[in-house]
Design an enzyme around this catalytic site. Structure first.
Site, PDB file in Angstrom:
ATOM      1  N   HIS A   1     -11.775 116.862  40.203  1.00 21.22           N
ATOM      2  CA  HIS A   1     -10.868 115.753  39.868  1.00 21.22           C
ATOM      3  C   HIS A   1     -11.595 114.408  39.969  1.00 21.22           C
ATOM      4  O   HIS A   1     -11.560 113.601  39.022  1.00 21.22           O
ATOM      5  CB  HIS A   1      -9.659 115.776  40.809  1.00 21.22           C
ATOM      6  CG  HIS A   1      -8.615 114.756  40.500  1.00 21.22           C
ATOM      7  ND1 HIS A   1      -7.437 115.051  39.854  1.00 21.22           N
ATOM      8  CD2 HIS A   1      -8.568 113.409  40.743  1.00 21.22           C
ATOM      9  CE1 HIS A   1      -6.722 113.947  39.717  1.00 21.22           C
ATOM     10  NE2 HIS A   1      -7.378 112.934  40.259  1.00 21.22           N
ATOM     11  N   GLU A   2     -12.274 114.183  41.084  1.00 22.72           N
ATOM     12  CA  GLU A   2     -12.978 112.907  41.259  1.00 22.72           C
ATOM     13  C   GLU A   2     -14.190 112.818  40.334  1.00 22.72           C
ATOM     14  O   GLU A   2     -14.531 111.728  39.859  1.00 22.72           O
ATOM     15  CB  GLU A   2     -13.399 112.736  42.716  1.00 22.72           C
ATOM     16  CG  GLU A   2     -12.252 112.711  43.705  1.00 22.72           C
ATOM     17  CD  GLU A   2     -11.212 111.655  43.379  1.00 22.72           C
ATOM     18  OE1 GLU A   2     -11.587 110.583  42.842  1.00 22.72           O
ATOM     19  OE2 GLU A   2     -10.022 111.888  43.644  1.00 22.72           O
TER      20      GLU A   2
ATOM     21  N   GLY B   1       0.897  80.533  43.711  1.00 20.93           N
ATOM     22  CA  GLY B   1      -0.164  81.522  43.607  1.00 20.93           C
ATOM     23  C   GLY B   1       0.161  82.770  44.383  1.00 20.93           C
ATOM     24  O   GLY B   1       1.128  82.810  45.158  1.00 20.93           O
TER      25      GLY B   1
ATOM     26  N   PRO C   1       0.076  85.827  47.193  1.00 24.77           N
ATOM     27  CA  PRO C   1      -0.048  85.740  48.654  1.00 24.77           C
ATOM     28  C   PRO C   1      -1.501  85.860  49.097  1.00 24.77           C
ATOM     29  O   PRO C   1      -2.283  86.619  48.533  1.00 24.77           O
ATOM     30  CB  PRO C   1       0.776  86.942  49.154  1.00 24.77           C
ATOM     31  CG  PRO C   1       1.685  87.283  48.021  1.00 24.77           C
ATOM     32  CD  PRO C   1       0.960  86.921  46.772  1.00 24.77           C
ATOM     33  N   GLY C   2      -1.860  85.078  50.113  1.00 29.02           N
ATOM     34  CA  GLY C   2      -3.186  85.172  50.698  1.00 29.02           C
ATOM     35  C   GLY C   2      -4.244  84.320  50.047  1.00 29.02           C
ATOM     36  O   GLY C   2      -5.418  84.413  50.410  1.00 29.02           O
ATOM     37  N   THR C   3      -3.864  83.472  49.105  1.00 23.74           N
ATOM     38  CA  THR C   3      -4.864  82.660  48.405  1.00 23.74           C
ATOM     39  C   THR C   3      -5.165  81.347  49.120  1.00 23.74           C
ATOM     40  O   THR C   3      -5.989  80.568  48.640  1.00 23.74           O
ATOM     41  CB  THR C   3      -4.397  82.367  46.962  1.00 23.74           C
ATOM     42  OG1 THR C   3      -3.053  81.882  46.988  1.00 23.74           O
ATOM     43  CG2 THR C   3      -4.456  83.620  46.113  1.00 23.74           C
ATOM     44  N   GLY C   4      -4.509  81.067  50.222  1.00 23.54           N
ATOM     45  CA  GLY C   4      -4.856  79.889  51.015  1.00 23.54           C
ATOM     46  C   GLY C   4      -3.996  78.676  50.765  1.00 23.54           C
ATOM     47  O   GLY C   4      -4.458  77.545  50.949  1.00 23.54           O
ATOM     48  N   LYS C   5      -2.729  78.863  50.392  1.00 24.45           N
ATOM     49  CA  LYS C   5      -1.860  77.723  50.100  1.00 24.45           C
ATOM     50  C   LYS C   5      -1.549  76.926  51.368  1.00 24.45           C
ATOM     51  O   LYS C   5      -1.617  75.694  51.360  1.00 24.45           O
ATOM     52  CB  LYS C   5      -0.573  78.220  49.421  1.00 24.45           C
ATOM     53  CG  LYS C   5      -0.808  78.946  48.102  1.00 24.45           C
ATOM     54  CD  LYS C   5       0.487  79.360  47.434  1.00 24.45           C
ATOM     55  CE  LYS C   5       1.181  80.462  48.187  1.00 24.45           C
ATOM     56  NZ  LYS C   5       0.425  81.739  48.137  1.00 24.45           N
ATOM     57  N   THR C   6      -1.209  77.623  52.444  1.00 22.78           N
ATOM     58  CA  THR C   6      -0.931  76.932  53.704  1.00 22.78           C
ATOM     59  C   THR C   6      -2.176  76.230  54.230  1.00 22.78           C
ATOM     60  O   THR C   6      -2.108  75.093  54.722  1.00 22.78           O
ATOM     61  CB  THR C   6      -0.409  77.931  54.743  1.00 22.78           C
ATOM     62  OG1 THR C   6       0.759  78.582  54.227  1.00 22.78           O
ATOM     63  CG2 THR C   6      -0.063  77.238  56.042  1.00 22.78           C
TER      64      THR C   6
END
Length: 647
Positions: free
Chosen positions: A468-469, A246, A248-253
């Site tokens: 522009h915005e 998945g 990075p940062g999705t909580g695999k560890t």
């Protein structure tokens, strides 16, 4: 049911026994000296003999052996002060230095002490002659020599130094690669696997939120570790490996630690890059050590993070550098996970965000039996994650985590954790006792849009930025199916001079061609507004054009939204790969022409809509120049567009 294969007793033992009775328990083998004690004793004896020879040579001193005639001459000259006699051997000392006689075996130029030999046939009445010249006859030798004990101690010193050096080298080798080349070269010790201490608070599924479907798949592993007998009765085997894939940062560890904590088994963690060294074979040795430690306390879990570092497909590159070391390490992991290694009771969990580059031998059944895709959480999952990360943060009564979750589509657990931390930092800076909804909103803006820059723009450039915005925002409001506009600002943030934030009301998992065209039209709105109002184009649309190019390339080359290219995927998913190598030149030319056609059609549509709604564009730009920032409700009110809400 057959007995499980016994684990290997030593990490360097390349074989296993099958069908034989287990060996009786025995004491752990004693550490042996490299080469054995016999070679050490032989070497020490040689050193002792050499030392004695050297000492005997230096023990001779510089005293010359003179002739008896020379001795008699010095006595007659009254130049001898004392002598010592043992048998016919005589030692003596002169009163004044004398040059060394030519027939002496000494290299000294002058001498005071000497040795000589009295002939047995001499009849010179030596005693009377000595008394006549007042020569003292001593009872102690004139030339002192070291005793046997002193010689023994001095000769033992180098031998003791040799033994100490030998033991030091043996310990270094035993701490290294089992006495192999790595230990001889003094390689650094591999990092010990991280094992959670018993009794400490473990991470469990209660600490994991937003990925319930993934936790459900891993729940089978937890149940197997808790109740292995139930599965063995049905003939089910424990899965050898689980691959968590998945972004990075999705909580695999975190998931891997939660599985170990939920099952209550030891957890060993290591990064794949820690196995690689310059010396070939070190990585494989470390893999053996890791699995051996895990087998001692089985059932247990080994977690290898970023496994794509060593698990890439083999044979795809040259053999230069650390390629051989990486392949040997991968081969050792494959061997340890295979059924012939005897690693029953050890489950390997690995994490990667590049599952597409892994070696097929690593992902086949029997190695990593399960591949679990860990995706960014949905709205409910984001709300649950925010609740977990704000447990230790005092929240004000006006905080609505559900509202924050609705405005953060696509954010991962790590990003949501960072959002909560940024809000807490803002509250500390403002000397507040609680985190408010305003803190969370400003923290979200900082994370998504970047930090504000204290930049003073000229009035003309500030006015152009406002148009522009306003072009981005107005087209987002008018385009059917476009993401709602959440905020417009001309305050410089990050690298941008202004920002228009648009996020969907709900998570989207599939996109229609109409929606993608709407995003292209909205992204081109800033450039189109400058063209309509000023008749020029500035460099402020660089980031917009990058987004437009990526969307158009995906529509034509990957998602089959072009009649000329057809319903095929002509470009790879990996943006880092040179996509020109994966399609024929004619196909690439067709893709390029279709991309230009789609972008040109969307740009013409953007310019037409802005001309038709010029009054609303001017109103938005004027409000931005006055207020600098417009929230969602104010922006729709100023533009005169009705906001259609969706739940």
């Amino acid at each position: 049911m057959a007995n499980p294969v016994p684990p290997r007793d030593r990490t360097d033992q390349p074989w296993r026994s099958e069908g034989a009775p287990p060996p009786p328990p025995s004491q752990p083998p004693k550490r042996r000296m490299p080469g054995g004690w016999g070679s050490l004793i032989l070497t020490a004896l040689v050193v002792y003999l050499i030392a004695n020879l050297v000492l005997s040579f230096f023990n001779r001193g510089d005293e010359p052996t003179i002739s008896y005639t020379e001795f008699s001459k010095q006595v007659a000259n009254d130049n001898v002060t004392k002598i010592y006699a043992k048998g016919d051997a005589i030692q003596g000392q002169l009163k004044k230095e004398q040059p060394t006689p030519d027939d002496s075996d000494s290299s000294s130029k002058n001498y005071t002490k000497f040795t000589t030999q009295r002939p047995s046939f001499a009849d010179d009445d030596l005693w009377a002659n000595l008394e006549k010249h007042d020569v003292v006859v001593t009872a102690e030798p004139v030339v002192q020599e070291r005793s046997f004990l002193a010689n023994l101690l001095i000769s033992l010193a180098p031998m003791l130094l040799l033994v100490v050096l030998w033991i030091f080298i043996a310990r270094r080798m035993s701490q290294g690669m089992g006495g192999g080349a790595g230990g001889m070269l003094g390689r650094k010790q591999p990092p010990k696997p991280v094992e959670l201490e018993p009794g400490k608070k473990r991470t469990t599924f209660e600490d994991v939120a937003g990925i319930d479907e993934v936790a459900g798949e891993l729940g089978d592993v937890v149940d197997f570790l808790k109740n292995p007998d139930e599965y063995r009765k049905m003939g089910a085997k424990m899965p050898r490996g689980v691959l968590l894939a998945g972004p990075p940062g999705t909580g695999k560890t975190l998931l891997a630690r939660a599985v170990a904590g939920e099952a209550g088994v030891p957890f060993f963690s290591a990064s794949a890059s820690e196995f690689i060294e310059m010396i070939v074979g070190v990585g494989a040795s470390r893999v053996r050590e890791l699995f051996a430690e895990a087998r001692k306390v089985a059932p247990s879990i080994i977690f290898i993070d970023e496994i794509d570092t060593i698990g890439r497909a083999r044979g795809g590159g040259s053999g230069m550098g650390g390629h051989d070391e990486r392949e040997q390490t991968l081969n050792q992991i494959l061997t340890e996970m295979d059924g012939f290694s005897g690693s029953e009771g050890v489950i390997v969990i690995a994490a990667t965000n590049r599952a597409d580059v892994l070696d097929p031998a690593l992902t086949r059944p029997g190695r990593f039996d399960r591949i679990v895709n860990v995706s960014p959480p949905d709205r409910g999952g984001r709300e649950a994650i925010l609740k977990i990360h704000t447990r230790a943060i005092p929240l004000a009564d006006d905080v609505d985590l559900a509202q924050v979750a609705r405005t953060t589509p696509g954010m991962t657990g790590a990003e949501l954790s960072n959002l909560a931390n940024e809000a807490a930092l803002l509250a500390v800076k403002r000397k507040q006792q609680e985190v408010t909804q305003t803190d969370l909103s400003e923290a979200l803006e900082k994370v998504q849009l970047g930090a504000e820059r204290p930049l003073v723009m000229p009035d003309e450039e500030r006015r152009r930025t406002a148009y522009h915005e306003s072009g981005h925002a107005l087209l987002g409001m008018l385009q059917p199916g476009a993401d709602p506009v959440r905020k417009i600002t001309i305050v410089p943030r990050g690298r941008a001079l202004g920002v228009t934030l648009s996020t969907p009301d709900s998570d989207k998992y599939a996109y229609t061609e109409e929606y993608l065209r709407g995003r292209i039209i909205g992204a081109l709105g800033g450039m189109a507004a400058e063209q309509v109002v000023y008749g020029v184009i500035t460099t402020g649309a660089e980031n917009d054009l990058e987004q437009v190019t990526n969307i158009a390339r995906g529509m034509v080359g990957r998602w089959g939204m072009s009649e000329k290219v057809g319903r095929l995927s002509a470009l790879p998913n990996d943006a880092q790969q040179a996509y020109g190598l994966s399609a024929a030149p004619d196909t690439l030319d067709t893709i390029d022409g279709e991309m230009r056609r789609i972008v040109d059609e969307c740009y013409d549509e953007a310019c037409r809509k802005l001309r038709d709604h010029r009054d609303q564009l001017d109103a938005l730009a004027a409000a931005l120049l006055e207020n600098e920032t417009l929230e969602e409700a104010d922006a729709y009110r100023v533009a005169g567009v009705t906001r259609l809400t969706k739940d």
